[in-house]
Write a protein that holds these residues in place. Sequence first.
Motif, PDB file in Angstrom:
ATOM      1  N   GLY A 105       0.824  -1.212   0.000  1.00  0.00           N
ATOM      2  CA  GLY A 105       0.000   0.000   0.000  1.00  0.00           C
ATOM      3  C   GLY A 105       0.855   1.257   0.000  1.00  0.00           C
ATOM      4  N   THR A 106       1.949   1.217   0.772  1.00  0.00           N
ATOM      5  CA  THR A 106       2.877   2.355   0.817  1.00  0.00           C
ATOM      6  C   THR A 106       3.404   2.668  -0.578  1.00  0.00           C
ATOM      7  OG1 THR A 106       3.519   1.672   3.034  1.00  0.00           O
ATOM      8  CG2 THR A 106       4.994   3.198   1.913  1.00  0.00           C
ATOM      9  N   ARG A 107       3.743   1.613  -1.316  1.00  0.00           N
ATOM     10  CA  ARG A 107       4.263   1.812  -2.687  1.00  0.00           C
ATOM     11  C   ARG A 107       3.182   2.354  -3.613  1.00  0.00           C
ATOM     12  NH1 ARG A 107       7.980   1.849   0.265  1.00  0.00           N
ATOM     13  NH2 ARG A 107       8.599  -0.090   1.216  1.00  0.00           N
ATOM     14  N   LEU A 108       1.958   1.870  -3.440  1.00  0.00           N
ATOM     15  CA  LEU A 108       0.869   2.341  -4.310  1.00  0.00           C
ATOM     16  C   LEU A 108       0.600   3.826  -4.075  1.00  0.00           C
ATOM     17  CD1 LEU A 108      -1.856  -0.464  -4.501  1.00  0.00           C
ATOM     18  CD2 LEU A 108       0.144  -0.112  -5.907  1.00  0.00           C
ATOM     19  N   ILE A 109       0.630   4.260  -2.819  1.00  0.00           N
ATOM     20  CA  ILE A 109       0.400   5.678  -2.509  1.00  0.00           C
ATOM     21  C   ILE A 109       1.506   6.530  -3.137  1.00  0.00           C
ATOM     22  CG2 ILE A 109       0.222   7.381  -0.655  1.00  0.00           C
ATOM     23  CD1 ILE A 109      -0.794   5.006   1.132  1.00  0.00           C
ATOM     24  N   ALA A 110       2.748   6.068  -3.012  1.00  0.00           N
ATOM     25  CA  ALA A 110       3.867   6.805  -3.601  1.00  0.00           C
ATOM     26  C   ALA A 110       3.742   6.845  -5.120  1.00  0.00           C
ATOM     27  CB  ALA A 110       5.190   6.164  -3.189  1.00  0.00           C
ATOM     28  N   THR A 111       3.338   5.719  -5.718  1.00  0.00           N
ATOM     29  CA  THR A 111       3.159   5.683  -7.168  1.00  0.00           C
ATOM     30  C   THR A 111       2.065   6.655  -7.604  1.00  0.00           C
ATOM     31  OG1 THR A 111       3.785   3.355  -7.138  1.00  0.00           O
ATOM     32  CG2 THR A 111       2.758   4.166  -9.146  1.00  0.00           C
ATOM     33  N   ALA A 112       0.972   6.706  -6.832  1.00  0.00           N
ATOM     34  CA  ALA A 112      -0.120   7.631  -7.154  1.00  0.00           C
ATOM     35  C   ALA A 112       0.393   9.068  -7.185  1.00  0.00           C
ATOM     36  CB  ALA A 112      -1.247   7.489  -6.132  1.00  0.00           C
ATOM     37  N   GLY A 113       1.203   9.429  -6.199  1.00  0.00           N
ATOM     38  CA  GLY A 113       1.728  10.790  -6.129  1.00  0.00           C
ATOM     39  C   GLY A 113       2.645  11.115  -7.294  1.00  0.00           C
ATOM     40  N   VAL A 114       3.564  10.211  -7.587  1.00  0.00           N
ATOM     41  CA  VAL A 114       4.521  10.465  -8.667  1.00  0.00           C
ATOM     42  C   VAL A 114       3.798  10.504 -10.018  1.00  0.00           C
ATOM     43  CG1 VAL A 114       6.541   9.538  -9.853  1.00  0.00           C
ATOM     44  CG2 VAL A 114       6.439   9.479  -7.375  1.00  0.00           C
ATOM     45  N   LEU A 115       2.831   9.593 -10.185  1.00  0.00           N
ATOM     46  CA  LEU A 115       2.064   9.558 -11.434  1.00  0.00           C
ATOM     47  C   LEU A 115       1.273  10.860 -11.601  1.00  0.00           C
ATOM     48  CD1 LEU A 115       1.818   7.340 -13.561  1.00  0.00           C
ATOM     49  CD2 LEU A 115      -0.291   6.611 -12.487  1.00  0.00           C
ATOM     50  N   ASN A 116       0.711  11.354 -10.498  1.00  0.00           N
ATOM     51  CA  ASN A 116      -0.047  12.603 -10.579  1.00  0.00           C
ATOM     52  C   ASN A 116       0.869  13.770 -10.941  1.00  0.00           C
ATOM     53  OD1 ASN A 116      -2.456  14.097 -10.440  1.00  0.00           O
ATOM     54  ND2 ASN A 116      -1.884  14.866  -8.430  1.00  0.00           N
ATOM     55  N   LEU A 117       2.073  13.788 -10.379  1.00  0.00           N
ATOM     56  CA  LEU A 117       3.018  14.862 -10.719  1.00  0.00           C
ATOM     57  C   LEU A 117       3.386  14.815 -12.199  1.00  0.00           C
ATOM     58  CD1 LEU A 117       5.393  14.889  -7.603  1.00  0.00           C
ATOM     59  CD2 LEU A 117       3.566  16.495  -8.163  1.00  0.00           C
ATOM     60  N   LEU A 118       3.484  13.603 -12.733  1.00  0.00           N
ATOM     61  CA  LEU A 118       3.766  13.446 -14.167  1.00  0.00           C
ATOM     62  C   LEU A 118       2.618  14.029 -14.999  1.00  0.00           C
ATOM     63  CD1 LEU A 118       6.172  12.070 -15.557  1.00  0.00           C
ATOM     64  CD2 LEU A 118       4.825   9.992 -15.692  1.00  0.00           C
ATOM     65  N   CYS A 119       1.386  13.749 -14.571  1.00  0.00           N
ATOM     66  CA  CYS A 119       0.211  14.276 -15.272  1.00  0.00           C
ATOM     67  C   CYS A 119       0.144  15.796 -15.155  1.00  0.00           C
ATOM     68  CB  CYS A 119      -1.066  13.655 -14.710  1.00  0.00           C
ATOM     69  SG  CYS A 119      -1.104  11.869 -14.873  1.00  0.00           S
ATOM     70  N   VAL A 120       0.526  16.319 -13.983  1.00  0.00           N
ATOM     71  CA  VAL A 120       0.552  17.771 -13.779  1.00  0.00           C
ATOM     72  C   VAL A 120       1.557  18.402 -14.742  1.00  0.00           C
ATOM     73  CG1 VAL A 120       1.285  19.576 -12.164  1.00  0.00           C
ATOM     74  CG2 VAL A 120      -0.240  17.765 -11.392  1.00  0.00           C
ATOM     75  N   LEU A 121       2.734  17.795 -14.845  1.00  0.00           N
ATOM     76  CA  LEU A 121       3.757  18.331 -15.751  1.00  0.00           C
ATOM     77  C   LEU A 121       3.248  18.358 -17.183  1.00  0.00           C
ATOM     78  CD1 LEU A 121       7.132  16.797 -14.518  1.00  0.00           C
ATOM     79  CD2 LEU A 121       6.435  19.179 -14.485  1.00  0.00           C
ATOM     80  N   GLU A 122       2.540  17.299 -17.587  1.00  0.00           N
ATOM     81  CA  GLU A 122       1.991  17.268 -18.938  1.00  0.00           C
ATOM     82  C   GLU A 122       0.983  18.390 -19.141  1.00  0.00           C
ATOM     83  OE1 GLU A 122      -1.133  15.009 -20.078  1.00  0.00           O
ATOM     84  OE2 GLU A 122      -0.390  14.449 -22.063  1.00  0.00           O
ATOM     85  N   GLY A 123       0.110  18.599 -18.129  1.00  0.00           N
ATOM     86  CA  GLY A 123      -0.881  19.673 -18.217  1.00  0.00           C
ATOM     87  C   GLY A 123      -0.227  21.029 -18.336  1.00  0.00           C
ATOM     88  N   VAL A 124       0.816  21.257 -17.549  1.00  0.00           N
ATOM     89  CA  VAL A 124       1.544  22.534 -17.609  1.00  0.00           C
ATOM     90  C   VAL A 124       2.186  22.705 -18.986  1.00  0.00           C
ATOM     91  CG1 VAL A 124       3.555  23.759 -16.670  1.00  0.00           C
ATOM     92  CG2 VAL A 124       1.926  22.678 -15.125  1.00  0.00           C
TER      93      VAL A 124
END
Lengths: 137, 58
Positions: A105-124
Amino acid sequence: MTIADAEQTKGSPLLAIVVGIAGWLVPGLGHVFLRKWGKALAYFVAVSMLALVGLMSHGNVFSYGGDALDRLGFLADVGSGVYYFTSHILFPAGPDVSRAAGDYGTRLIATAGVLNLLCVLEGVHIALGNARERQAA
Amino acid sequence: MIFNHFQMMVIFALAVSIAFAFLSKHTMAERLRYCVWAFLAFLVVAIGIGWLMYPFSH
């Protein structure tokens, strides 16, 4: 003019800031401002699925502080925005990493955060005027 | 709710495949193809590595 220059159209720095903050706080919301409905939904579903399953499995959510690895964990976790800030309200039982599920679960939460930052970068990137990305749905 | 290891791996593979497909491809057909390919690749590689490690667990 290079190919990279040709791919750039005039973007809006203000829109990029709004998209960046909105996308970080709520996964996919930044792409809603860009009218990228498909991407917004896909990113919301993907990041939410990872974060919620991670939290349901009693994964550890890192707070700021501790050693270097803890701080890296914090940076990854905080990327999931609303799920990071409401994790203690949504799942008050907290982490339990004594079992393997909590560790995963710890890894999944971290993956969610990093994946979201990647999506944010794409949006920017789109908001700043990437022509090729602007044309995609 | 506690998921077993395989379920968590499937959820991880699915979510990451969806996000990567939308990040890297521009048409729905390309995205769908990439999503399926990446999802299956995640599963095959994870199960393959699991079996490779099996002898060391005994």
